[in-house]
Design an enzyme around this catalytic site. Structure first.
Site, PDB file in Angstrom:
ATOM      1  N   ASN A   7       0.871  -1.073  -0.080  1.00 51.21           N
ATOM      2  CA  ASN A   7      -0.071  -0.030  -0.080  1.00 51.21           C
ATOM      3  C   ASN A   7       0.995   1.279   0.063  1.00 51.21           C
ATOM      4  O   ASN A   7       1.655   1.512   0.821  1.00 51.21           O
ATOM      5  CB  ASN A   7      -0.676   0.103   1.101  1.00 51.21           C
ATOM      6  CG  ASN A   7      -1.918   0.992   1.335  1.00 51.21           C
ATOM      7  OD1 ASN A   7      -1.767   1.948   0.583  1.00 51.21           O
ATOM      8  ND2 ASN A   7      -2.771   1.134   2.389  1.00 51.21           N
ATOM      9  N   ARG A  91      -2.716  -2.046  -3.143  1.00 51.21           N
ATOM     10  CA  ARG A  91      -3.989  -1.187  -2.970  1.00 51.21           C
ATOM     11  C   ARG A  91      -3.755  -0.019  -4.039  1.00 51.21           C
ATOM     12  O   ARG A  91      -2.895   0.611  -3.908  1.00 51.21           O
ATOM     13  CB  ARG A  91      -3.972  -0.695  -1.502  1.00 51.21           C
ATOM     14  CG  ARG A  91      -5.254   0.263  -1.329  1.00 51.21           C
ATOM     15  CD  ARG A  91      -4.915   1.305  -0.355  1.00 51.21           C
ATOM     16  NE  ARG A  91      -6.105   2.092  -0.193  1.00 51.21           N
ATOM     17  CZ  ARG A  91      -6.093   3.399   0.426  1.00 51.21           C
ATOM     18  NH1 ARG A  91      -5.205   3.905   1.012  1.00 51.21           N
ATOM     19  NH2 ARG A  91      -7.247   4.088   0.310  1.00 51.21           N
ATOM     20  N   HIS A 180     -12.901   3.085   0.286  1.00 49.71           N
ATOM     21  CA  HIS A 180     -12.984   2.055   1.237  1.00 49.71           C
ATOM     22  C   HIS A 180     -13.769   0.715   0.649  1.00 49.71           C
ATOM     23  O   HIS A 180     -14.083  -0.070   1.794  1.00 49.71           O
ATOM     24  CB  HIS A 180     -13.917   2.581   2.674  1.00 49.71           C
ATOM     25  CG  HIS A 180     -12.901   3.658   3.242  1.00 49.71           C
ATOM     26  ND1 HIS A 180     -13.879   4.566   3.958  1.00 49.71           N
ATOM     27  CD2 HIS A 180     -11.860   3.980   3.703  1.00 49.71           C
ATOM     28  CE1 HIS A 180     -13.314   5.729   4.347  1.00 49.71           C
ATOM     29  NE2 HIS A 180     -11.884   5.064   4.230  1.00 49.71           N
ATOM     30  N   ARG A 241     -12.078  15.654   7.886  1.00 49.42           N
ATOM     31  CA  ARG A 241     -12.808  16.013   6.813  1.00 49.42           C
ATOM     32  C   ARG A 241     -14.227  16.515   7.084  1.00 49.42           C
ATOM     33  O   ARG A 241     -14.921  15.962   8.104  1.00 49.42           O
ATOM     34  CB  ARG A 241     -12.916  14.980   5.656  1.00 49.42           C
ATOM     35  CG  ARG A 241     -11.720  14.641   5.051  1.00 49.42           C
ATOM     36  CD  ARG A 241     -11.757  13.825   4.020  1.00 49.42           C
ATOM     37  NE  ARG A 241     -10.769  13.109   3.274  1.00 49.42           N
ATOM     38  CZ  ARG A 241     -10.312  11.630   3.620  1.00 49.42           C
ATOM     39  NH1 ARG A 241     -11.246  10.832   4.128  1.00 49.42           N
ATOM     40  NH2 ARG A 241      -9.221  11.197   3.097  1.00 49.42           N
ATOM     41  N   GLU A 384      -8.361  -4.918   5.203  1.00 52.49           N
ATOM     42  CA  GLU A 384      -8.109  -4.503   3.980  1.00 52.49           C
ATOM     43  C   GLU A 384      -6.986  -5.437   3.213  1.00 52.49           C
ATOM     44  O   GLU A 384      -7.225  -5.848   2.218  1.00 52.49           O
ATOM     45  CB  GLU A 384      -7.937  -3.184   3.688  1.00 52.49           C
ATOM     46  CG  GLU A 384      -9.337  -2.210   4.218  1.00 52.49           C
ATOM     47  CD  GLU A 384      -9.245  -0.949   4.197  1.00 52.49           C
ATOM     48  OE1 GLU A 384      -8.752  -0.846   5.416  1.00 52.49           O
ATOM     49  OE2 GLU A 384      -9.723  -0.228   3.635  1.00 52.49           O
TER      50      GLU A 384
END
Ligand code: ADP
Length: 397
Positions: A7, A91, A180, A241, A384
């Site tokens: 990743n 990823r 996601h 965010r 993940e």
């Protein structure tokens, strides 16, 4: 078979080597400050303490070479030769509308990753560099791209279209994509097992709430809506965010504070969310402590955060005309029972009943609702990296 999962961020590279016979992690680690003074490699061989070493890494090629050296190292390594690695799973954040599944990387795939640089300017370039570094270091070993956006490609047009002039969709692909996806796919499929649901007749809402956060509606195993949009800025209130706001706020702040569009977007991405409201932190452990100490802004941040999630759950229950299971995952979802309880308190109208004893537990797949609850509430830790390894293996087997 052994699968390496990579990743890449703009100056970082995370890795895990899986033994897919039993899904165990043989080793994992992180390269930090790639291309910056003081590059650092942190490596953990399963069962041993983490070792940290400062190693010069000018670019991601250097980082991949170092990672491979560590994996075959006499002391810290777990394999004797890199040829034992069957494939590498990467990823990759954005695939636009091109891929709804993971793919073996070839020149066409790399072209698509490049075409999506505008959508994910911080991530896609780094993801591509990671792929090319592995191609260079392990010629002949297949690389697989696992996209954050892929699982959401089943959304119908009514869910992904923005109500802006259609030509922007046609010319530039301006629409909702969602992120996601690897986590939403992994967790929703585990929820079907844990809840003993019939996949072809199931309605699941996944709340992936960590530092970033998104909710998805998964009907019959397919995503029909999700809260993030063209970029990860839309939807929930997150660590830093803003999530959903009136777009006119952007212009308003730009005028009042004499800032550019880019400045304001940066503020909405990095200085907003629970950090922005509270002024304390983006981390829920700090926020909770501050709220307990009587900090009113920290209290409002937590309340607003839970309220937004509850509203999305209501919307997605409507979208699916019902819900069988609501699942919490990621840093906050897995660890913060108080937030889960706060959210579930809005859901009495659905017949949700939380089991406080189960809600206090941690770290495993759990049903945290009572036997009488009309909707199953679950906690399922996301993974993940394992999902990327599984997708990779499925393609190269
Ligand atoms: P990211 O989106 O960066 O992957 P994570 O999923 O790691 O984020 O989630 C980070 C959030 O999870 C932080 O707000 C942190 O407070 C919260 N969190 C992580 N571990 C715990 C814990 N043990 N107890 C409470 N909150 C936790």
């Amino acid at each position: 078979m052994k699968i390496l999962v990579i990743n890449c961020g703009s100056s970082s590279l995370k890795y895990q080597l899986f033994n897919m016979d039993d899904h165990s992690v043989m080793a994992k680690g992180l390269c930090e400050r790639i291309g910056i003074e003081g590059s650092l490699l942190k490596h953990t061989k399963t069962g041993m303490d983490t070792v940290e070493m400062e190693k010069p890494m000018e670019n991601h090629k250097d980082a991949v070479a170092l990672v491979l050296d560590m994996l075959v190292d006499d002391k810290y390594g777990v394999i004797t030769d890199v040829s034992e690695i069957t494939a590498v799973g990467h990823r990759v954040v954005h695939a636009g509308q091109k891929y709804s599944d993971s793919v073996i990387v070839d020149e066409d795939v790399k072209k698509v990753v490049k075409e999506c640089f505008d959508f994910a300017p911080l991530h896609n370039p780094a993801n591509l560099i990671g792929i090319e570094a592995c191609e260079h270091a392990m010629p002949g070993t297949p690389n697989v791209a696992v996209f954050d956006t892929a699982f959401h490609q089943t959304m119908p047009e009514k869910a992904y279209m923005y109500a802006v002039p259609y030509e922007y969709y046609e010319k530039y692909g301006v629409r909702r994509y969602g992120f996601h996806g690897t986590s939403h796919a992994f967790v929703s499929s585990k929820a079907i097992e844990l809840g003993e649901l019939d996949k072809d007749n199931s309605k699941i809402i996944v709340c992936h709430i960590g530092n970033g956060g998104s909710v998805s509606a998964v009907q019959n195993g397919k995503c029909i809506d999700t809260s993030m949009g063209l970029t990860p800025l839309e939807g929930l209130i997150m660590g830093t965010r803003s999530g959903d706001i009136d777009p006119a706020v952007v212009q308003f702040i730009a005028h009042k504070e004499d800032k550019t569009l880019d400045d304001v977007l940066n503020i909405l991405n990095k200085k907003s969310g629970v950090l922005g409201i509270s002024g304390v932190s983006s981390d829920f452990r700090d926020l909770t402590k501050a709220a307990e100490d009587g900090n009113h802004r920290a209290e409002i941040a937590i309340e607003a955060y839970a309220y937004r999630i509850a509203k999305y759950i209501g919307a997605y229950t409507t979208a699916m005309n019902g819900v069988d299971a609501i699942v919490f995952t990621a840093g906050v979802g897995e660890n913060n029972g108080a937030i889960r309880k706060n959210i579930c308190e809005y859901l009495g109208y659905l017949g949700v009943e939380l089991d406080d004893g189960e809600n206090a537990k941690r770290g495993e797949d759990l049903v945290i609702s009572t036997a009488a609850s009309k909707v199953k509430i679950m906690v399922i830790p996301t993974n993940e990296e394992l999902k990327i390894a599984q997708e990779t293996l499925a393609l190269v087997k």
